[in-house]
Design a protein around this motif. Structure first.
Motif, short mmCIF file in Angstrom:
data_model
loop_
_atom_site.label_atom_id
_atom_site.label_comp_id
_atom_site.label_asym_id
_atom_site.label_seq_id
_atom_site.Cartn_x
_atom_site.Cartn_y
_atom_site.Cartn_z
N PRO A 66 -10.81 5.13 2.10
CA PRO A 66 -9.38 5.13 1.72
C PRO A 66 -9.18 4.70 0.27
O PRO A 66 -10.04 4.04 -0.33
N LEU A 67 -8.03 5.08 -0.27
CA LEU A 67 -7.71 4.78 -1.67
C LEU A 67 -7.73 3.29 -2.00
O LEU A 67 -8.29 2.91 -3.04
N VAL B 18 1.96 -0.42 2.10
CA VAL B 18 1.43 0.55 1.15
C VAL B 18 -0.03 0.86 1.47
O VAL B 18 -0.47 2.02 1.42
N ALA B 19 -0.79 -0.17 1.82
CA ALA B 19 -2.19 0.05 2.18
C ALA B 19 -2.30 0.91 3.43
O ALA B 19 -3.18 1.77 3.54
N LEU C 55 1.83 0.52 -10.11
CA LEU C 55 1.73 -0.85 -9.62
C LEU C 55 0.95 -0.94 -8.33
O LEU C 55 0.16 -1.88 -8.12
N ASN C 56 1.16 0.03 -7.43
CA ASN C 56 0.41 0.03 -6.17
C ASN C 56 -1.09 0.06 -6.44
O ASN C 56 -1.86 -0.69 -5.83
N GLY D 181 -2.54 -7.88 1.76
CA GLY D 181 -2.78 -7.28 0.46
C GLY D 181 -2.65 -8.26 -0.69
O GLY D 181 -2.97 -9.44 -0.58
N ALA D 182 -2.11 -7.75 -1.80
CA ALA D 182 -2.10 -8.50 -3.05
C ALA D 182 -1.18 -9.72 -3.00
O ALA D 182 -1.44 -10.72 -3.69
N VAL D 183 -0.10 -9.66 -2.23
CA VAL D 183 0.80 -10.82 -2.15
C VAL D 183 0.06 -12.02 -1.58
O VAL D 183 0.23 -13.16 -2.03
#
Length: 546
Positions: free
Chosen positions: A28-29, A128-129, A280-281, A367-369
């Motif tokens: 996955p991306l 988003v993920a 940003l993603n 995720g990033a948060v």
């Protein structure tokens, strides 16, 4: 110069991740982008950066959540408000309590307040993920809307609880009553700051509209400041800046703010936020990868007392499975309670089969948060000693993020496969909307065509209106189900598209000849070529939407 170079490398990494994902279709991306970030930072001479959490939330999370909230389906969110709020409030508290106790049991050296802080920062999800792992069209729409609505809101609740737990770890005291009041204030203050920022921006756009020939770029710049203004206003009063950005995004499209934008400004703003969200993603996952080598190199001694590899790996696996299990239990109870409420209100309950509940549990990817929050843990305690358990918390948070991404990448696609039968309801809604809009356009044009001139002769407006009416009636015939075979509609659409492309190509060739002969300069050519490109894009979008 170093900062500028770093930004350029981040952008190039995001761009490079797209063809790499096409090359390695199984991966996955988000994982590709994390791997790129880790590859950039792994060598000792590679790129190394320290995240300032507050600046990271302001520059990355606030505009990203604002853009997602602006494009969010508000009608569906209102319809699914109960399950979204259940995950926003209830699941975050349930996860903090259950996961915090499990963490303290798995790692006894970690103080209980620090365990609760880590559990709180592990609560926010990343939709988003999920959309990068599986095709959104293969996931039931209600499930995707719930996941997106949850990820918009639980960032704020998780980070607020994280702050209270961190403060308790620093001071050694905790008051449930004071924490509850502070939480309510953070939520109310965030909502108020978001609404206030929208009002101020709306007033600024209204003021700009009083001046003639204001370029659309100026209007877009005003809107661009909206999420940052909302975030800073909320943080100034110690409220939730993340929630303020979300509220601003949810309300800006339903107020006069968006209506005050000109057509050009609206299109420009939409393109800007779409591009920024894409950037940003990708950047979030690349930055996450940049942090991993330093985290992996320094495995905390508290996690290696029995074995240097299997003990930390086992704790990460156990913690991740605990989070998934807690999520599944909460969703199961919430579904049962929702069915009871729907039965009492005589409403149709949501379809929540075992596969959907399992998919909802695995789809709660972190995720990033989470990483930004855990990196904001203080380095030193109030007495100057190292903050207890900080390195352990950062290591475990990074491990959970990576492992959950792998679990979702492997397990989510087969679970959701076959859950979506079709999109007939959505297609019918789109067709009805097009018919209504077309009929309204015909009615408006007929009013112009039937309006007589001063001498009874047809005016230029009447002639143009009659030609447009014929075009709209043909579109209405195509939309009218059963009156024109689908094959004929497709043939007509292809013929119209081919002729339109041929006409646009002829215009481009004529412009190039004029430029080559010197009859027009580069400025004129670029302006007209841009107009033709816009017409081409609109024609292609129109053809795809039919």
């Amino acid at each position: 110069m170093h900062t500028f170079t770093f930004i350029l490398i981040l952008v190039m990494a995001v761009v490079a991740s797209q063809p790499l994902t096409r090359l390695f279709r199984i991966v996955p991306l988000p994982i590709v982008q994390i791997a790129l970030g880790a590859a950039l930072a792994w060598p000792t001479s590679g790129f190394h950066t320290k995240i300032e959490p507050e600046l990271f939330l302001l520059l990355f999370i606030a505009p990203l959540l604002f853009a997602d909230a602006w494009e969010a389906p508000k009608r569906e969110y209102r319809r699914l408000l109960r399950p979204i709020l259940s995950l926003y409030f209830g699941l975050v508290f349930f996860t903090t309590l259950g996961c915090g106790l499990a963490l303290h049991w798995l790692v006894p050296s970690m103080p209980l307040p620090v365990a609760f802080a880590l559990a709180a920062v592990l609560s926010p999800t990343d939709a988003v993920a999920v959309s990068s792992i599986v095709d959104k069209e293969s996931v039931p729409k209600d499930l995707m809307h719930i996941l997106e609505g949850e990820s918009l809101l639980n960032d704020a609740s998780g980070l607020v609880i994280f702050r209270f737990a961190t403060a308790a770890a620093l001071t050694g005291s905790f008051s449930l009553w004071q924490a509850s009041l502070a939480f309510l204030f953070a939520v109310a203050g965030g909502i108020a700051a978001g609404l206030l920022a929208v009002i101020v921006v709306s007033w600024a756009l209204k003021l700009l509209a009083k001046f003639d020939r204001i370029p659309p770029e100026a209007q877009v710049l005003v809107v661009m400041f909206l999420p940052f203004a909302a975030f800073l206003a909320a943080e100034a009063v110690h409220a939730s800046g993340v929630l303020a950005a979300v509220v601003a995004g949810l309300t800006v499209g339903r107020t006069r703010t968006a209506n005050q934008l000109s057509v050009s400004a609206y299109m420009l703003a939409h393109s800007f936020w779409t591009m920024l969200a894409f950037l940003l993603n990708g950047t979030l996952f690349v930055v996450l990868g940049l942090q991993l080598p330093a985290i992996i190199r320094a495995v905390p001694p508290a996690l290696t007392s029995s074995h240097w590899l299997w003990q930390p790996l086992g704790i990460i696996v156990a913690l991740t499975l605990c989070l998934i299990l807690l999520r599944y239990l909460w969703i199961t109870v919430a579904v049962a309670a929702g069915r009871l409420v729907s039965r009492l209100r005589r409403e149709v309950p949501l379809n929540a089969t075992l596969r959907i509940r399992l998919a909802s549990s695995i789809a709660g990817v972190r995720g990033a948060v989470t990483l930004a929050g855990v990196l904001s843990l203080p380095v030193l305690a109030l007495d100057g000693s190292p903050f207890p358990g900080r390195d352990v918390a950062i290591f475990l948070a990074a491990g959970v993020i990576l492992l959950w991404l792998v679990i979702a990448s492997v397990g989510l696609p087969p679970i959701v496969c076959g859950l979506v039968v079709g999109h007939a309801a959505h297609a019918t809604e789109v067709r009805r909307a097009r018919i209504t809009a077309t009929e309204a356009a015909i009615a408006r044009l007929e009013g112009v065509a039937h309006r007589g001139g001063t001498d009874g002769a047809a005016t230029v407006d009447q002639a143009v209106a009659e030609g447009l009416i014929a075009t709209y009636r043909r579109r209405l015939a195509l939309l009218d189900d059963g009156k024109m075979p689908q094959e004929e509609a497709v043939t007509l659409q292809r013929a119209e598209g081919a002729l339109r492309h041929a006409a646009l190509a002829a215009e481009r060739e004529a412009l190039r000849r004029l430029l080559k002969s010197g009859d027009i300069d580069d400025t004129t050519f670029n302006a007209l070529a841009h107009e033709l490109a816009l017409h081409d894009v609109l024609a292609e979008a129109k053809a795809r939407s039919r």
